[in-house]
Design a protein around this motif. Structure first.
Motif, PDB file in Angstrom:
ATOM      1  N   MET A 353       9.661  29.253  29.425  1.00  0.00           N
ATOM      2  CA  MET A 353      10.688  28.537  28.661  1.00  0.00           C
ATOM      3  C   MET A 353      11.789  28.023  29.600  1.00  0.00           C
ATOM      4  SD  MET A 353      10.037  28.205  25.457  1.00  0.00           S
ATOM      5  CE  MET A 353      11.548  28.034  24.499  1.00  0.00           C
ATOM      6  N   ALA A 354      12.035  28.758  30.679  1.00  0.00           N
ATOM      7  CA  ALA A 354      13.043  28.297  31.643  1.00  0.00           C
ATOM      8  C   ALA A 354      12.609  26.970  32.266  1.00  0.00           C
ATOM      9  CB  ALA A 354      13.252  29.354  32.718  1.00  0.00           C
ATOM     10  N   MET A 355      11.312  26.818  32.494  1.00  0.00           N
ATOM     11  CA  MET A 355      10.790  25.559  33.039  1.00  0.00           C
ATOM     12  C   MET A 355      10.956  24.434  32.013  1.00  0.00           C
ATOM     13  SD  MET A 355       9.429  24.240  35.732  1.00  0.00           S
ATOM     14  CE  MET A 355       8.859  22.593  36.076  1.00  0.00           C
ATOM     15  N   ALA A 356      10.635  24.743  30.747  1.00  0.00           N
ATOM     16  CA  ALA A 356      10.819  23.726  29.700  1.00  0.00           C
ATOM     17  C   ALA A 356      12.292  23.309  29.645  1.00  0.00           C
ATOM     18  CB  ALA A 356      10.357  24.273  28.348  1.00  0.00           C
ATOM     19  N   MET A 357      13.187  24.281  29.783  1.00  0.00           N
ATOM     20  CA  MET A 357      14.625  23.967  29.760  1.00  0.00           C
ATOM     21  C   MET A 357      15.020  23.114  30.964  1.00  0.00           C
ATOM     22  SD  MET A 357      15.923  27.738  28.631  1.00  0.00           S
ATOM     23  CE  MET A 357      17.587  27.530  29.219  1.00  0.00           C
ATOM     24  N   SER A 358      14.476  23.453  32.115  1.00  0.00           N
ATOM     25  CA  SER A 358      14.815  22.696  33.315  1.00  0.00           C
ATOM     26  C   SER A 358      14.374  21.239  33.167  1.00  0.00           C
ATOM     27  CB  SER A 358      14.147  23.345  34.533  1.00  0.00           C
ATOM     28  OG  SER A 358      14.653  22.758  35.699  1.00  0.00           O
ATOM     29  N   LEU A 359      13.147  21.048  32.658  1.00  0.00           N
ATOM     30  CA  LEU A 359      12.656  19.678  32.441  1.00  0.00           C
ATOM     31  C   LEU A 359      13.511  18.960  31.410  1.00  0.00           C
ATOM     32  CD1 LEU A 359       8.831  20.449  32.410  1.00  0.00           C
ATOM     33  CD2 LEU A 359      10.082  19.176  34.169  1.00  0.00           C
ATOM     34  N   ALA A 360      13.952  19.697  30.396  1.00  0.00           N
ATOM     35  CA  ALA A 360      14.810  19.088  29.365  1.00  0.00           C
ATOM     36  C   ALA A 360      16.107  18.584  29.986  1.00  0.00           C
ATOM     37  CB  ALA A 360      15.097  20.100  28.262  1.00  0.00           C
ATOM     38  N   CYS A 361      16.625  19.345  30.936  1.00  0.00           N
ATOM     39  CA  CYS A 361      17.881  18.935  31.581  1.00  0.00           C
ATOM     40  C   CYS A 361      17.660  17.755  32.514  1.00  0.00           C
ATOM     41  CB  CYS A 361      18.482  20.105  32.368  1.00  0.00           C
ATOM     42  SG  CYS A 361      18.976  21.478  31.325  1.00  0.00           S
ATOM     43  N   THR A 362      16.645  17.868  33.381  1.00  0.00           N
ATOM     44  CA  THR A 362      16.502  16.839  34.415  1.00  0.00           C
ATOM     45  C   THR A 362      15.879  15.549  33.885  1.00  0.00           C
ATOM     46  OG1 THR A 362      14.384  17.810  35.083  1.00  0.00           O
ATOM     47  CG2 THR A 362      16.331  18.497  36.315  1.00  0.00           C
ATOM     48  N   HIS A 363      14.939  15.674  32.941  1.00  0.00           N
ATOM     49  CA  HIS A 363      14.212  14.472  32.491  1.00  0.00           C
ATOM     50  C   HIS A 363      14.629  13.985  31.116  1.00  0.00           C
ATOM     51  CE1 HIS A 363      11.322  14.026  35.785  1.00  0.00           C
ATOM     52  NE2 HIS A 363      11.448  15.329  35.895  1.00  0.00           N
ATOM     53  N   MET A 364      15.307  14.833  30.353  1.00  0.00           N
ATOM     54  CA  MET A 364      15.677  14.388  28.999  1.00  0.00           C
ATOM     55  C   MET A 364      17.184  14.391  28.804  1.00  0.00           C
ATOM     56  SD  MET A 364      12.475  15.957  26.806  1.00  0.00           S
ATOM     57  CE  MET A 364      13.358  17.341  26.220  1.00  0.00           C
ATOM     58  N   LYS A 365      17.895  14.697  29.889  1.00  0.00           N
ATOM     59  CA  LYS A 365      19.367  14.631  29.879  1.00  0.00           C
ATOM     60  C   LYS A 365      19.993  15.531  28.811  1.00  0.00           C
ATOM     61  CE  LYS A 365      18.824  11.784  33.168  1.00  0.00           C
ATOM     62  NZ  LYS A 365      18.512  12.534  34.401  1.00  0.00           N
ATOM     63  N   MET A 366      19.343  16.639  28.551  1.00  0.00           N
ATOM     64  CA  MET A 366      19.989  17.644  27.709  1.00  0.00           C
ATOM     65  C   MET A 366      20.870  18.492  28.622  1.00  0.00           C
ATOM     66  SD  MET A 366      16.842  18.737  25.169  1.00  0.00           S
ATOM     67  CE  MET A 366      17.650  20.120  24.383  1.00  0.00           C
ATOM     68  N   SER A 367      22.022  18.908  28.115  1.00  0.00           N
ATOM     69  CA  SER A 367      22.861  19.771  28.942  1.00  0.00           C
ATOM     70  C   SER A 367      22.231  21.160  28.971  1.00  0.00           C
ATOM     71  CB  SER A 367      24.265  19.852  28.352  1.00  0.00           C
ATOM     72  OG  SER A 367      24.210  20.585  27.139  1.00  0.00           O
ATOM     73  N   PRO A 368      22.561  21.988  29.989  1.00  0.00           N
ATOM     74  CA  PRO A 368      22.021  23.359  30.008  1.00  0.00           C
ATOM     75  C   PRO A 368      22.349  24.120  28.714  1.00  0.00           C
ATOM     76  CG  PRO A 368      22.992  22.827  32.125  1.00  0.00           C
ATOM     77  CD  PRO A 368      23.320  21.675  31.213  1.00  0.00           C
TER      78      PRO A 368
END
Ligand code: NIG
Ligand code: FE
Length: 433
Positions: A353-368
């Motif tokens: 899930m940490a990887m999914a979150m990282s991708l969400a931040c870097t590629h989908m511009k979601m904040s941490p």
């Protein structure tokens, strides 16, 4: 500390103290429902926090100072297992609301073909893809499937996940789908965490029904769903609604059968192409997952409802796609967004899930902060378990994840690393070796 009733046996008491950042995700009582828009960032962080758990439930949440002054705790201190978190970060355990763990082998040939330039659809049309995973599942015993799932659940535990949705979908005969669901049930029974099972009999039309998909849909509706429902093997029914899989009309038929048999519905939507979503809303779906392709009109229809948009950027990453779901458009449009791994052998072989979150931040511009809420409380909404999962609040299940970092933003920042030091699942603590 804010407390719930304490009638339980202190022998099962667990006190986490000295928490550097206790990320509670506590609910604002004025705002019912999943987190939307700006509220997705509201993490409810307590610095120098403490959490008391009794018999699998959270009973107190607050500052470490308050905890130490607590009369009940002072009296019962010796009966409580105390964990010094040494300034680490504690989150609610991750809720991975979309996984496909019932398969036998990785798809390494597909992996290589994609590297050489073939697309997911081309590989599927040439005999790879989901259909190439069916034979092994059909031939494998329930016990062997369950043993594989147990290993996956243990790996997830080590990465901070405490609640998992698990789909069948790699058997696609009545017997092998029921066997897959039984394997999920058996694996779940030995795991301290929580598993929500989903029947994905409509993953793809199996080869034997090619050209007569309606016949297969009838088997899903008239045999798989009633039998899975009767034996309480699944809480949800999922459909892969897309080109090369099931049509919107077939999806409606399957949803109809699911609802008739008392099951919730969810669907893989908009992964490869856009499908109009409004015809499905009458079934009150728990989530539409992937959502790479979605119209403005559907975004406004989904705003501030409790049908979640579950984004699974691991699939985009692993397929080597340039485009990711437009999370900003969804979040800013008021759609409640969850994040999940989509763990599966074809598009997203990760349990992190940490990887999914990282991708969400870097590629989908979601904040941490948005990524944390989407991976916890909104994941719980996607599984309709938000009354007991997804946040650290008195009365909720004692599902926690302790991270060896000083700041929650480090979790998506250190991509590819696992900083989870310990996980508490329904009050059972599992420390990482
Ligand atoms: O979520 N799209 C449908 N199902 C999976 C892929 C399954 C597979 O390729 O084995 C997904 O991406
Ligand atoms: Fe999936």
């Amino acid at each position: 500390m804010t407390s719930a009733k304490r009638k339980l046996q202190p022998s099962d008491a667990l006190l986490l103290v000295n928490i550097g950042q206790l990320v509670t995700l506590r609910t604002d009582s004025a705002k019912a429902g999943p987190r939307c828009g700006a509220d997705l960032q509201e993490l409810g962080i307590i610095k120098e926090g403490a959490v008391l758990c009794l018999n699998g439930k959270i009973v107190s949440v607050g500052s470490a100072k308050d905890a130490m002054r607590d009369a009940w705790l002072r009296k019962n201190r010796r009966k409580v297992a105390e964990i010094d978190c040494a300034s680490k970060v504690v989150l609610p355990g991750f809720v991975d609301s979309h996984t496909h763990p019932v398969f036998v082998a990785p798809r390494l040939v597909d992996f290589e073909k994609r590297i050489e330039g073939a697309s997911y659809e081309e590989i599927a049309a040439a005999g790879g893809g989901i259909r190439s995973s069916l034979e092994a599942v059909r031939e494998t015993s329930k016990g062997a499937l369950a043993a594989r799932i147990v290993t996956v659940l243990q790996e997830m535990t080590a990465h901070g996940t405490t609640t998992v949705e698990a789909k069948s979908g790699y058997g696609l005969t009545v017997e092998s789908e029921l066997k897959s669901l039984e394997a999920i049930r058996d694996a779940a029974s030995g795991w301290p965490g929580t598993v929500v099972a989903t029947l994905l009999g409509a993953h793809v039309v199996p080869r034997e029904f090619q050209g007569c998909s309606q016949k297969y849909v009838e088997i899903v509706c008239k045999e798989m769903i009633p039998r899975a429902a009767k034996r309480k093997l699944a809480q949800f029914v999922d459909v892969f609604c897309d080109k090369g899989a099931f049509t919107p009309n077939e999806t409606e038929q399957i949803f109809e059968a699911a609802v008739k048999h008392g099951l919730g519905v969810r669907a893989h939507m908009g992964q490869l192409s856009e499908t109009a979503l409004s015809p499905f809303l009458r079934f009150h779906p728990a989530s539409f997952d992937h959502m790479d392709h979605v119209s403005e009109d559907d975004i406004s229809q989904l705003a501030r409802r409790d049908t979640m948009a579950t984004l699974v950027p691991g699939a985009n990453y692993f397929l080597g796609l340039k485009e990711y779901p437009n999370a900003r458009r969804l979040i800013d449009g008021g759609v409640p967004v969850a994040l999940a791994t989509d763990y599966n052998p074809g598009t997203s072989p990760t349990i992190s899930m940490a990887m999914a979150m990282s991708l969400a931040c870097t590629h989908m511009k979601m904040s941490p902060g948005e990524a944390v809420a989407a991976a916890t409380i909104n994941g719980a909404w996607a599984l309709r378990v938000a009354n007991r999962k997804g946040s650290i609040e008195p009365g909720k299940d004692a599902d926690l994840a302790v991270f060896e970092v000083k700041d929650y933003r480090e979790i998506p920042y250190w991509f590819g690393a696992n900083h989870c030091a310990a996980t508490v699942l329904n009050g059972v603590m599992v420390a990482r070796a």
